[in-house]
Design an enzyme around this catalytic site. Sequence first.
Site, PDB file in Angstrom:
ATOM      1  N   HIS A   9      11.171  52.730  -4.698  1.00  0.00           N
ATOM      2  CA  HIS A   9      11.909  52.324  -3.503  1.00  0.00           C
ATOM      3  C   HIS A   9      12.552  53.515  -2.805  1.00  0.00           C
ATOM      4  CE1 HIS A   9      14.927  52.024  -6.824  1.00  0.00           C
ATOM      5  NE2 HIS A   9      15.730  52.589  -5.945  1.00  0.00           N
ATOM      6  N   HIS A  81      18.616  57.785  -1.303  1.00  0.00           N
ATOM      7  CA  HIS A  81      17.749  58.371  -2.327  1.00  0.00           C
ATOM      8  C   HIS A  81      16.353  57.774  -2.289  1.00  0.00           C
ATOM      9  CE1 HIS A  81      19.467  54.900  -4.668  1.00  0.00           C
ATOM     10  NE2 HIS A  81      18.243  54.830  -5.169  1.00  0.00           N
ATOM     11  N   GLU A 130      15.703  59.434  -7.796  1.00  0.00           N
ATOM     12  CA  GLU A 130      15.938  58.555  -8.936  1.00  0.00           C
ATOM     13  C   GLU A 130      14.613  58.376  -9.663  1.00  0.00           C
ATOM     14  OE1 GLU A 130      16.999  54.583  -7.693  1.00  0.00           O
ATOM     15  OE2 GLU A 130      17.462  53.909  -9.720  1.00  0.00           O
TER      16      GLU A 130
END
Length: 136
Positions: A9, A81, A130
């Site tokens: 994502h 992010h 991430e």
Amino acid sequence: MPNIKGLSHVAIAVPDLEAAAQALAAKLGINAGPIKENPQQGVRLSYVDLGNARIELIQPISPDSPIAKFLERNPAGGLHHVCFNTEDLDVALAAVTQAGVRQAGKAGLNVHGDRIAFLNPKDVLGALVELEEKHE
Ligand code: CO
């Protein structure tokens, strides 16, 4: 190598999750899913499923959350992010450490119970990355 297996994502930090979801629906015709809370990360969030990847809308629920600090600098919100999938978080973290990339904070869990960790943006093109452990 950290064995990255695709994009999970892209996260957008927002000051108001409900307003953000409404704006995405009204302006782009894409719908955010149910709101979930992740007290460990100090956030509430909602995912927009686009089929091949998701948008994560995140709003801080704690003033100590890194998202709260981000919104202090960017009150209207913004790109926060990008998250990549990896099959084994420990292997991935060992590999990136070997490559000189520092971890940002401790590894934790996302709202789905998957293991996650963040990397120091100073070591990855200025972008917060991430890593999310996903078993296929
Ligand atoms: Co994320």
